[in-house]
Design an enzyme around this catalytic site. Sequence first.
Site, PDB file in Angstrom:
ATOM      1  N   ALA A   3       2.369   3.740  41.946  1.00  0.00           N
ATOM      2  CA  ALA A   3       3.623   4.466  41.747  1.00  0.00           C
ATOM      3  C   ALA A   3       3.336   5.872  41.232  1.00  0.00           C
ATOM      4  O   ALA A   3       2.315   6.108  40.597  1.00  0.00           O
ATOM      5  CB  ALA A   3       4.489   3.717  40.744  1.00  0.00           C
TER       6      ALA A   3
ATOM      7  N   GLY B  71       1.902  -0.582  43.137  1.00  0.00           N
ATOM      8  CA  GLY B  71       3.037  -0.668  44.055  1.00  0.00           C
ATOM      9  C   GLY B  71       2.594  -0.782  45.504  1.00  0.00           C
ATOM     10  O   GLY B  71       3.304  -1.359  46.339  1.00  0.00           O
TER      11      GLY B  71
ATOM     12  N   GLU C 129       1.960  -4.344  46.063  1.00  0.00           N
ATOM     13  CA  GLU C 129       3.234  -5.070  46.070  1.00  0.00           C
ATOM     14  C   GLU C 129       3.954  -4.918  47.408  1.00  0.00           C
ATOM     15  O   GLU C 129       4.574  -5.851  47.903  1.00  0.00           O
ATOM     16  CB  GLU C 129       4.108  -4.570  44.920  1.00  0.00           C
ATOM     17  CG  GLU C 129       3.505  -4.922  43.570  1.00  0.00           C
ATOM     18  CD  GLU C 129       4.400  -4.498  42.428  1.00  0.00           C
ATOM     19  OE1 GLU C 129       4.546  -3.277  42.229  1.00  0.00           O
ATOM     20  OE2 GLU C 129       4.962  -5.367  41.755  1.00  0.00           O
TER      21      GLU C 129
ATOM     22  N   GLU D  15      -1.697  -1.790  36.617  1.00  0.00           N
ATOM     23  CA  GLU D  15      -0.604  -1.322  35.751  1.00  0.00           C
ATOM     24  C   GLU D  15      -0.840  -1.595  34.278  1.00  0.00           C
ATOM     25  O   GLU D  15      -0.535  -0.780  33.407  1.00  0.00           O
ATOM     26  CB  GLU D  15       0.719  -1.996  36.163  1.00  0.00           C
ATOM     27  CG  GLU D  15       1.328  -1.460  37.435  1.00  0.00           C
ATOM     28  CD  GLU D  15       0.809  -2.150  38.687  1.00  0.00           C
ATOM     29  OE1 GLU D  15      -0.257  -2.813  38.611  1.00  0.00           O
ATOM     30  OE2 GLU D  15       1.449  -2.026  39.738  1.00  0.00           O
TER      31      GLU D  15
END
Length: 722
Positions: free
Chosen positions: A66, A112, A115, A135
């Site tokens: 991200a 991300g 994901e 993260e």
Amino acid sequence: MIEAIQFELGDDGILLATLDLPGRPMNVLNDITSAAIERMVQRVETDPAVLGLVLSSGKKDFLAGADLEGIRDIASAQQAFDLSMVMKRQLRRLEKSGKPAVAVIHGMCFGGGLELTLACHHRIAVDGARLGTPEVKLGLLPGGGGTQRLPRLVGMQTAMPLLCEGGEVRADKALAIGLVHALAPSREAAIAQARAWCGAHPKAQQPWDAPKFRYPGGDSRSPAVAQMLAIAPAMAAAKSWNNYPAITHVMSSVFEGGLVDFDTALLIESRYFAACVVSPESRNLLNTLWFQLNAIKKGASRPKGVPAGKVGKLGILGAGMMGAGIAYVSAKAGIEVVLLDTTQAAADQGKAHSQNLLDKALKRGRGSAEQRDALLARITPTTSHDALAGCDLVIEAVFEDRAVKAEVTKMAEAKIGERAVFASNTSTLPITGLAAASSRPARFIGLHFFSPVDRMPLVEIIVGRDTSNETLARGFDYVLQIGKTPIVVNDSRGFYTSRVFGTYVMEGLAMLAEGVHPRSIEVAGLQAGMPMPPLALQDEVSLSLALHVAEQTKKDLAAAGQASFEHPGLAVVRRMCEIGRLGRKVGQGFYDWPAADGKGGTGGTGGTGEKALWPGLTTMFPLAPQQPAQRELIDRLMFAQANEAARCWQEGVLRSVADANVGSILGWGFAPFHGGVLQFINAMGATRFVARSRELAARHGERFAPAAVVVTQAETGGRFAD
Ligand code: NAD
């Protein structure tokens, strides 16, 4: 409109979506990518011509994670929750569209990015791809469904360490644990495989949407998983001392998510994500280990306007522990190295250090014999100063002795060109004084490496009184060239890192002198978030060295007509030195180090091979009848460092807040969750810092009196800022 995804619909009805965020070297998840993902999902859902989706990246990597600026700007838990739900709803629609979606993964695929691929029905990794959820290292958790899809895919036992430790797996391991379904030798081959998979699976569904879905290895209610989950928090706490709430949030999200249906589980995850985002720990970690670190790497502390420099040939004087390490990291970066010592045997031994490191790496499957030989061929061990001709930079790492350093400076300068830079790796001697031996002090600088050089990521650059901007820029560029992080400080005794780090160790010793139980002192260091407790650290550094430096400092200050302050911890060092307990190097200090060679760790006596606190300590330093609370000990250890760093700031030793924070974490391991030593004060607020410092000063001595700069901040509402 800026398009982050290019679409190409093939004759086979497969939509090839290529992620390629314009103007950025890497794909990241931000508003632009999010809007593009929305269009992609809509098209898959609504365009009857689209029979399946293949998602890949047009850049060197799939997606790095991200955009952290977006995370930094989040002002409330609700905003964090909403943001994470936006992405989740998109991904949920993609996996429930009824049409097959395949991710082709090459290069880095983190956070991300991973994901996004987890919401595809099939994943193909190109050889060399790296996948992970880092993260947690920044105090966050994967908020795009990662804590729910990953355990449902690979099982809770496999998912938990990946999520909690933030490590990465390579393509072959990803296949072995079931994170990806297939491997391919190239992106093109993977895309062809992906198309074929879509053709063969026109109606794809995620395993967790199948009515009879079961977690591989069991869900939160299964005895084996429950047993693992029962001890996992305790095991994590043993390492992190509960200083990193993100780890527990990840575990809670995985566990609670395993008790409910998938869509409810996604809501649970978003709540924990929000808790992480607004936590002070993640704010601190992001501030320092992301934004400030990146600013440093982009040259924030480098003088502007000096053209970029590169070292082609490096001379190193002294092939001891430090010189040998510097030779290795420099040759690894492709630099020609002349490694000089007083005897050929000593120079050769310095080079052998590189051979050892490379042989060990090779045994672990890292690098090739050709790479090793090429690196070794770049190091020339010698006793001849003539070999220094043509060096762009010379670093001296000889004995910590002014006379020896002055002599080698003169000898080297006689051989090197006018424009070459001369650097000292001294750990204690002020640079301006050493530069007195130089015929061109403007080209003299301090490059302070940390031991062991191959593992420590920081170099402290010290600017002497006469060091020019050009010299500083060239030192800075060299540090980046060898892949390390430079911080820049002004000259002073102990510079910045050694001076502040010393207060941590000394405070631990002062406690011992007061009769605090040695075990409580050590535990306080670990609870504070430091990587090593104070007494063990002092053993590692050696007590005789500490005494030598302290006495040298006292002499220097007396010669300059200045008074010196004797830290109460020093008396402890003296007494231990008197009885020969000099630290790990002699097998005994505050600890007994079991192995006969003093290296400890393995083998050893008593069956454990572990170091143990010396039982005689409590006889030598009798326990006080009343033991202080751990909070008091932790605060002493942390405030001592923070206050000394604030003094370095007010004295102009520090030149930037970013350098202070990053230097403290990378240099001596200052508790990362505080975001560095000045951020410790910023996060607490100057008013609270001053109040608590005054309490500590009243109880433990004037050394805790808050630095004037923080007192002023408290009065005016200021903070440390660049
Ligand atoms: P060391 O004793 O391991 O190595 C010093 C080397 O210098 C020896 O091999 C010696 O033979 C050589 N030498 C001595 N006089 C010489 C001369 N005239 N010409 C050429 N070579 C000569 O010491 P070290 O631990 O590598 O430390 C070197 C320097 O680095 C010191 O200034 C020290 O303060 C500094 N430093 C040490 C550390 C550490 O953790 N050891 C960390 C940062 C900085």
